[in-house]
Design an enzyme around this catalytic site. Structure first.
Site, short mmCIF file in Angstrom:
data_model
loop_
_atom_site.label_atom_id
_atom_site.label_comp_id
_atom_site.label_asym_id
_atom_site.label_seq_id
_atom_site.Cartn_x
_atom_site.Cartn_y
_atom_site.Cartn_z
N ASP A 119 0.91 -1.33 0.04
CA ASP A 119 -0.08 0.11 -0.04
C ASP A 119 0.99 1.39 0.09
OD1 ASP A 119 -2.98 -0.76 1.30
OD2 ASP A 119 -1.49 -2.18 1.53
N GLU A 144 -5.03 7.57 0.43
CA GLU A 144 -5.36 6.82 1.61
C GLU A 144 -4.33 6.78 2.59
OE1 GLU A 144 -6.70 2.93 1.09
OE2 GLU A 144 -7.50 2.49 2.95
N ASP A 206 -6.28 5.45 -4.46
CA ASP A 206 -6.09 4.45 -3.35
C ASP A 206 -5.16 3.52 -3.91
OD1 ASP A 206 -6.65 2.34 -1.74
OD2 ASP A 206 -8.89 2.28 -1.66
N ILE A 208 -3.87 0.60 -2.80
CA ILE A 208 -4.47 -0.68 -2.93
C ILE A 208 -5.67 -0.73 -2.47
CG2 ILE A 208 -4.49 -3.16 -2.41
CD1 ILE A 208 -1.52 -3.05 -2.15
N ASP A 209 -6.71 -0.66 -3.27
CA ASP A 209 -7.96 -0.79 -2.92
C ASP A 209 -8.38 -2.51 -2.82
OD1 ASP A 209 -10.81 -0.16 -2.46
OD2 ASP A 209 -11.28 -0.71 -4.54
N THR A 211 -7.33 -4.17 0.15
CA THR A 211 -6.13 -4.65 0.80
C THR A 211 -6.56 -6.05 1.59
OG1 THR A 211 -5.46 -2.38 1.36
CG2 THR A 211 -4.39 -4.45 2.69
N SER A 329 -12.58 -4.87 -4.15
CA SER A 329 -12.25 -3.75 -4.83
C SER A 329 -12.81 -3.34 -5.98
CB SER A 329 -10.59 -4.15 -5.24
OG SER A 329 -10.79 -4.56 -6.33
N LYS A 332 -14.53 -4.53 -9.26
CA LYS A 332 -15.94 -4.71 -9.81
C LYS A 332 -16.54 -3.67 -10.71
CE LYS A 332 -17.34 -4.61 -5.10
NZ LYS A 332 -16.05 -5.03 -4.38
N ASP A 358 -12.17 5.38 -2.79
CA ASP A 358 -12.84 4.05 -3.25
C ASP A 358 -13.75 3.94 -4.42
OD1 ASP A 358 -11.67 2.48 -1.24
OD2 ASP A 358 -12.81 3.33 0.44
N1 LIG Z 1 -17.20 -1.26 7.25
C1 LIG Z 1 -16.83 -0.78 6.06
N2 LIG Z 1 -17.82 -0.63 5.15
C2 LIG Z 1 -17.75 -0.33 3.96
N3 LIG Z 1 -16.44 -0.35 3.11
C3 LIG Z 1 -15.54 -0.33 3.99
C4 LIG Z 1 -15.63 -0.73 5.45
N4 LIG Z 1 -14.39 -1.07 5.95
C5 LIG Z 1 -13.54 -0.69 4.94
N5 LIG Z 1 -14.39 -0.26 3.75
C6 LIG Z 1 -13.78 -0.06 2.49
O1 LIG Z 1 -13.86 -1.08 1.59
C7 LIG Z 1 -12.85 -0.93 0.52
C8 LIG Z 1 -12.77 -2.40 0.16
O2 LIG Z 1 -13.89 -2.42 -0.77
P1 LIG Z 1 -14.33 -3.58 -1.30
O3 LIG Z 1 -15.22 -4.51 -0.17
O4 LIG Z 1 -15.23 -3.50 -2.55
O5 LIG Z 1 -13.39 -4.56 -1.50
C9 LIG Z 1 -11.69 -0.88 1.53
O6 LIG Z 1 -10.71 -0.28 0.77
P2 LIG Z 1 -9.15 -0.33 1.18
O7 LIG Z 1 -9.00 -1.95 1.06
O8 LIG Z 1 -8.48 0.51 0.33
O9 LIG Z 1 -9.10 -0.13 2.56
C10 LIG Z 1 -12.27 0.22 2.52
O10 LIG Z 1 -12.06 1.70 2.12
MG LIG Z 2 -6.49 1.02 0.10
#
Ligand SMILES: Nc1ncnc2c1ncn2[C@@H]1O[C@H](COP(=O)(O)O)[C@@H](OP(=O)(O)O)[C@H]1O
Ligand SMILES: [Mg+2]
Length: 424
Positions: A119, A144, A206, A208-209, A211, A329, A332, A358
């Site tokens: 990241d 981020e 972001d 790494i979206d 993670t 991420s 989608k 995001d």
């Molecule tokens: N409780 C929560 N509800 C919704 N989104 C959340 C969450 N906690 C983290 N995220 C977000 O969801 C992203 C991942 O999305 P997805 O579920 O589509 O894979 C995370 O990005 P990061 O991995 O950059 O932190 C984070 O920003």
């Molecule tokens: Mg991230």
């Protein structure tokens, strides 16, 4: 576990500096020297055989840039090329780390979410490339990560690991005659602290979206967008683990062999996909179905990120028959934009505040591919309000034909859910 390619940063830096003449300032189109004085140490490595051996013949970041895109004539063409180059380079670092990740590469942030050396490394490389390639205007980035945890006692080892990873990635690409010191590494991370907002230009990153998906060996994305006067005007999504052709079954696997997709879109110029290693861009569009029975929908893999019970009820009301396709991420959004599925549903639990990084890149890729991205009431997403998206419902995306019935199903499902008494 694969062995790490050891290339101590100090040794690399010392060897490069010892052997290389100083570059002529005229050859350095690098604003970081001006904007971030402690940011970089530059050198010309053309005579350095050791470094040359580390480099691949044609770096994919450079190759991806040389392909003609539909956006070539747009006012953001230079920014798009820089964004693709930045994301491709960052993707390479992420791939290296994902193949050989160790426990010490992962930390927990204050909000308990994971952050990895990748990241940080990705954020550094994107910041560096954008600073080098986009020389007009001032630089602002809403990203981020920040360096606070890396400046604490006990973080020396992880900071050194990040520095090594970044410099190894730069050394492997012939288009970069540059290495970063540890101070430069920290400064590059903190160049993402902008608040964004309705005026001026701001990059939105972001690094790494997804993670959690990255750590599971699943999907993740490097997501980069540009805001101009509060509007998203370009977006690039690097998805190293996404099949290039399509996801053609519900496990997310594909018929084709090639993996690694780079989606991009510029306002008014459509959306494209190409391989992360530089195939020519192909125009993409969302699927055209108007019959929910033929539609499939994407949602988060992580049940904590979206209410799977609510999305299940929306899909049922709409008449969707296929089970959800759950992947991590903004991959989608990319998959939706090229028609792998018809709908994306995201309904976080109450109290969660969505961040602009995001959704910014993914949203423009989908809208430029002919789709719509709105909140649960059908309003456009507003990226001009700072680091957060100001909404308290969910986010939905689909094609124009399905949106009216999707919105109706969403309203009904939310109303029904609100009527169920809380178990407390
Ligand atoms: N409780 C929560 N509800 C919704 N989104 C959340 C969450 N906690 C983290 N995220 C977000 O969801 C992203 C991942 O999305 P997805 O579920 O589509 O894979 C995370 O990005 P990061 O991995 O950059 O932190 C984070 O920003
Ligand atoms: Mg991230």
């Amino acid at each position: 576990m694969a062995a790490r390619v050891g290339l101590p940063q100090q040794a690399l830096l010392a060897s490069a500096l010892a052997r290389s003449p100083s570059p002529s300032p005229a050859r350095l189109p690098y604003p970081p020297l001006l904007r971030l004085p402690t940011y970089c140490r530059f050198f010309s490595a053309s005579a350095d055989a050791g470094l040359q051996n580390l480099r691949r013949r044609l770096p994919f970041a450079a190759r991806a840039m040389s392909q003609r895109s539909e956006a070539a004539g747009s006012p953001y063409a230079a920014e798009l090329a820089a964004a693709k180059k930045a994301v491709s380079l960052a993707a390479r670092l992420c791939q290296t780390v994902q193949q050989e990740i160790e426990q010490s590469d992962v930390q927990s942030k204050a909000d308990k979410s994971p952050v990895t050396v990748a990241d940080y490394g990705s954020q550094i490389l994107v910041s560096l490339v954008l600073n080098m390639e986009v020389t007009t205007g001032s630089f602002s980035m809403v990203a981020e990560e920040d360096s606070e945890d890396l400046r604490k006692d006990g973080a020396e080892e992880i900071l050194e690991r990040i520095t090594d990873l970044v410099n190894e990635t730069l050394a492997e690409d012939a288009s970069f005659n540059i290495l970063l010191s540890q101070e430069g590494i920290l400064a590059a991370i903190d160049s993402g602290k902008s608040e964004g907002g309705p005026s001026g230009r701001h990059w939105v990153l972001d690094p790494i979206d997804g993670t959690k998906g990255f750590l599971r060996g699943g999907q993740y994305a490097i997501a980069l967008a540009l805001l101009d006067e509060g509007k998203v005007v370009l977006g690039v999504l690097g998805c190293p683990n996404l099949p290039l052709s399509s996801i053609n079954n519900l496990n997310g696997s594909s018929s084709g062999d090639q993996v690694g997709a780079l989606f991009s879109a510029t306002i008014g110029c459509g959306a494209e996909v190409q391989s992360l290693d530089g195939s020519p861009p192909q125009k993409i569009s969302v699927c055209s179905t108007d019959n929910p029975v033929n539609a499939s929908f994407f949602e988060s893999y992580e049940g904590a990120h979206t209410m799977h019970d609510l999305t299940g009820s929306i899909a049922e009301k709409l008449g969707v028959q296929a089970p959800p396709v759950r992947i991590d991420s903004q991959a989608k959004y990319g998959a939706l934009a090229r028609g792998d599925g018809a709908i994306y549903l995201r309904f976080p639990y109450k109290g969660y505040r969505e961040k602009i990084w995001d959704h910014a890149a993914g949203a423009i890729v989908v809208t430029e591919a002919g789709g719509l991205v709105t909140d649960a009431s059908g309003n456009d997403l507003d990226f001009s309000k700072g680091r957060f998206l100001d909404l308290d419902t969910g986010i939905i995306a689909t094609n124009k034909q399905l949106m009216p019935s999707l919105l109706k199903a969403v309203q009904e499902a939310i109303k029904e859910k609100d009527q169920v008494p809380s178990p407390l």
